[in-house]
Design an enzyme around this catalytic site. Structure first.
Site, PDB file in Angstrom:
ATOM      1  N   HIS A 155      35.289  52.003 -94.461  1.00 24.32           N
ATOM      2  CA  HIS A 155      34.492  53.203 -94.171  1.00 24.32           C
ATOM      3  C   HIS A 155      34.913  53.902 -92.883  1.00 24.32           C
ATOM      4  CE1 HIS A 155      31.403  52.840 -97.360  1.00 24.32           C
ATOM      5  NE2 HIS A 155      31.850  51.611 -97.371  1.00 24.32           N
ATOM      6  N   ASP A 362      36.443  59.982 -86.927  1.00 20.61           N
ATOM      7  CA  ASP A 362      35.388  59.542 -87.839  1.00 20.61           C
ATOM      8  C   ASP A 362      35.995  59.326 -89.211  1.00 20.61           C
ATOM      9  OD1 ASP A 362      32.754  58.965 -88.552  1.00 20.61           O
ATOM     10  OD2 ASP A 362      31.955  60.760 -87.577  1.00 20.61           O
TER      11      ASP A 362
HETATM   12  C1  GDG Z   1      30.243  55.123 -91.174  1.00 18.54           C
HETATM   13  C2  GDG Z   1      31.522  55.847 -90.726  1.00 18.54           C
HETATM   14  C3  GDG Z   1      31.358  57.322 -92.742  1.00 18.54           C
HETATM   15  C4  GDG Z   1      21.482  59.400 -88.397  1.00 18.54           C
HETATM   16  N1  GDG Z   1      20.369  59.597 -87.674  1.00 18.54           N
HETATM   17  C5  GDG Z   1      19.339  59.471 -88.507  1.00 18.54           C
HETATM   18  C6  GDG Z   1      19.839  59.201 -89.787  1.00 18.54           C
HETATM   19  N2  GDG Z   1      21.147  59.169 -89.682  1.00 18.54           N
HETATM   20  C7  GDG Z   1      22.025  58.985 -90.848  1.00 18.54           C
HETATM   21  C8  GDG Z   1      22.708  60.293 -91.182  1.00 18.54           C
HETATM   22  C9  GDG Z   1      23.888  59.816 -92.005  1.00 18.54           C
HETATM   23  C10 GDG Z   1      24.162  58.439 -91.403  1.00 18.54           C
HETATM   24  O1  GDG Z   1      23.050  58.074 -90.603  1.00 18.54           O
HETATM   25  C11 GDG Z   1      25.367  58.482 -90.483  1.00 18.54           C
HETATM   26  O2  GDG Z   1      26.510  58.558 -91.270  1.00 18.54           O
HETATM   27  P1  GDG Z   1      27.889  59.053 -90.665  1.00 18.54           P
HETATM   28  O3  GDG Z   1      28.846  59.176 -91.784  1.00 18.54           O
HETATM   29  O4  GDG Z   1      27.682  60.343 -89.956  1.00 18.54           O
HETATM   30  O5  GDG Z   1      28.333  57.958 -89.588  1.00 18.54           O
HETATM   31  P2  GDG Z   1      28.358  56.320 -89.439  1.00 18.54           P
HETATM   32  O6  GDG Z   1      27.013  55.743 -89.290  1.00 18.54           O
HETATM   33  O7  GDG Z   1      29.290  56.062 -88.290  1.00 18.54           O
HETATM   34  O8  GDG Z   1      29.016  55.786 -90.805  1.00 18.54           O
HETATM   35  C12 GDG Z   1      31.531  57.290 -91.211  1.00 18.54           C
HETATM   36  C13 GDG Z   1      30.175  56.455 -93.182  1.00 18.54           C
HETATM   37  O9  GDG Z   1      30.256  55.137 -92.628  1.00 18.54           O
HETATM   38  C14 GDG Z   1      30.120  56.323 -94.708  1.00 18.54           C
HETATM   39  O10 GDG Z   1      31.311  55.805 -95.225  1.00 18.54           O
HETATM   40  O11 GDG Z   1      31.134  58.658 -93.138  1.00 18.54           O
HETATM   41  O12 GDG Z   1      32.738  57.935 -90.864  1.00 18.54           O
HETATM   42  O13 GDG Z   1      31.660  55.816 -89.298  1.00 18.54           O
HETATM   43  O14 GDG Z   1      23.547  59.658 -93.343  1.00 18.54           O
HETATM   44  O15 GDG Z   1      21.814  61.110 -91.857  1.00 18.54           O
HETATM   45  N3  GDG Z   1      19.074  59.042 -90.870  1.00 18.54           N
HETATM   46  C15 GDG Z   1      17.734  59.138 -90.691  1.00 18.54           C
HETATM   47  N4  GDG Z   1      17.170  59.409 -89.480  1.00 18.54           N
HETATM   48  C16 GDG Z   1      17.938  59.578 -88.367  1.00 18.54           C
HETATM   49  O16 GDG Z   1      17.432  59.846 -87.275  1.00 18.54           O
HETATM   50  N5  GDG Z   1      16.941  58.979 -91.744  1.00 18.54           N
END
Ligand code: GDG
Length: 469
Positions: A155, A362
């Protein structure tokens, strides 16, 4: 249909109160359909590892979890996964810690996963292992006699060879990936780096999607993860989202809101974001009082020092910026260290004229896609996106920026604030087509489809095309 066995560091049980993100929902659907099992760490600590498995079934999804010892968590989770691999794979070699204890703990926990999960896996099952916590697990399962189809999905980014070679025993780790039948990455860029490493450092050969090393040929593919676009768009117009929207509009009055939503992580470029926004305020006094940045940043990995540091840095940057520019009735940054339920989050995205997503590196970045999906089609906001996020390869109609340049960020903010409605709509439509077309189910099929197909057609090297001359 073969049973799917998903193995990841943590599991998410549907309907148990946690926030089920898109990934958890997609995996739950696949597990439900195939009557599979999701295996992982419970999140609980035990005095002595016993191998006891806790089974549950929630909304048709079976989960199996084990507890780990304190030392496991220190060395495997906080150690090798989050102090060694995470920074290195995000190109932060300066933050990567190389300690033998970490590597030992990582291998020990992967063995514990292999010992406890292998008796649950039947010969016809298809095994799908997730992420950097569990890279060598497939190899360990093979050593326990499992001949199942096995896939691994990473990921996070795959780092360039020049960086990866700084990891002690790097070849040994990469060698274990040849135990899988299919290995997946989010983008061609990460896949290319993986191929480069295998060719240069290990003498492997690449033929299209297939990579051969010794007597093993695996399929290595790029499948960009998506979100559940339809569900997210619906969440953005739910009653809860609308309440949030009204609450925000009342507090914003006519000000334009810029939003950032990220786990508090140094890879997300939060410091650079605050600096870019500060540059905008410095360059454009005419926009003072007319704009504000809401940064939602729930703390993560608080046991790791670099995460404590980023928190302290941001606290002080936000304080300085607000001290410098605030007026009695205007605060330029609202910096919030708490998480929100998904439908509230969707309402926050929809209320923002600009989504500011600036990771330094990312794997994909789902926030960028969620921001797009939450917009009002009649009056969509503008996405400003770092070119170093995997998502930038799909969301080409965002304003793509280099997050290391405060000037570029400042220019993009100005451009977004003054963008005509027609252009906003055109850009949003193109991005939404991508978010809807390559959604979470598309991703799952992209990967699992290959894993299942290759069940009938064993992953053998394709005959090379005859070369000219
Ligand atoms: C890894 C990889 C890849 C955040 N704050 C809140 C909240 N979130 C949720 C977001 C989003 C998720 O967390 C974060 O996903 P990201 O993709 O932006 O980043 P990582 O956590 O680093 O994820 C990344 C991912 O895996 C999937 O393969 O895209 O590159 O690093 O969904 O919405 N959700 C809620 N409240 C919050 O305050 N409910």
């Amino acid at each position: 249909m073969s049973r799917l066995i998903v193995i990841s560091n943590r599991v998410s049980r549907p309907g148990t109160g946690g926030n089920q993100g898109g990934l958890a929902v997609a995996l739950s659907d696949a597990l439900r359909e195939s009557r599979g099992i999701w295996f992982g760490w419970s999140g609980n600590v035990t005095d002595q590892f016993s191998g006891h498995i806790g089974f549950s079934e929630d909304e048709g999804v079976k989960t199996a979890t084990i507890d780990l010892e304190e030392q496991d968590i220190d060395e495997y989770y906080n150690g090798y996964a989050n102090k060694t691999l995470w920074p290195l794979f995000h190109f932060r070699i300066d933050l990567a810690e190389y300690a033998r204890d970490f590597e030992g703990g990582y291998n020990r926990v992967n063995q514990r996963f292999a010992d406890t999960a292998s008796p649950l896996i039947e010969p016809e099952d298809v095994v799908w292992i997730h992420d950097y916590h569990l890279i060598p697990l497939g190899d360990m399962l093979r050593k326990r006699g499992l001949n199942n189809r096995m896939g691994f999905f990473l990921h996070i980014p795959w780092p360039p060879t020049r960086l990866l070679v700084s990891l002690p025993h790097h070849t040994k780790l990469v060698q274990t990936m040849f135990a899988y039948d299919v290995v997946g990455f989010h983008t061609e860029e990460w896949l290319e780096s993986f191929r480069h490493y295998v060719e240069r450092e290990m003498g492997g050969t690449v033929d299209g999607d297939f990579i051969t090393l010794g007597d093993r040929t695996i399929q290595a593919v790029a499948c960009p993860i998506g979100i559940n676009a339809q569900e997210f768009s619906e969440a953005a117009t739910s009653d809860t989202a609308q309440d949030m929207h009204h609450r925000l509009r009342a507090s914003l009055q006519d000000r334009a809101m810029i939003v950032g939503v990220d786990r508090l992580d140094y890879s997300k470029g939060l410091e650079e974001r605050f600096n870019g926004y500060a540059r905008f305020l410095k360059d454009h006094p005419e926009h003072h009082r007319k704009v504000l940045l809401t940064q939602i940043a729930p703390p993560s990995r608080e046991d790791v020092e670099s995460y404590q540091q980023i928190r302290a840095t941001l606290d002080s940057l936000a304080g300085r910026l607000n001290g410098e520019y605030s007026d009695v009735d205007w605060t330029p940054i609202r910096y919030v260290n708490q998480g929100y339920p998904r439908d509230k989050l969707a309402g926050i995205y929809r209320s923002a004229k600009i989504g500011l997503v600036t990771p330094l590196r990312d794997g994909m970045n789902l926030v960028a896609k969620e921001y797009v999906a939450a917009q009002d089609p009649q009056d969509p906001g503008v996405l400003i996106l770092s070119r170093f996020a995997g998502a930038a390869l799909q969301l080409k109609d965002a304003l793509l920026i280099n997050p290391y340049s405060p000037e570029e960020m400042s220019d993009a903010i100005l451009r977004a604030l003054t963008m005509p409605l027609d252009e906003r709509k055109k850009r949003w439509r193109a991005m939404m087509d991508s978010v809807e077309g390559q959604d979470i189910n598309w991703w799952r099929t992209c990967f699992v489809g290959r894993l299942m197909i290759s069940q009938d057609e064993p992953a053998a090297p394709v005959e090379p095309e005859p070369t000219e001359g």
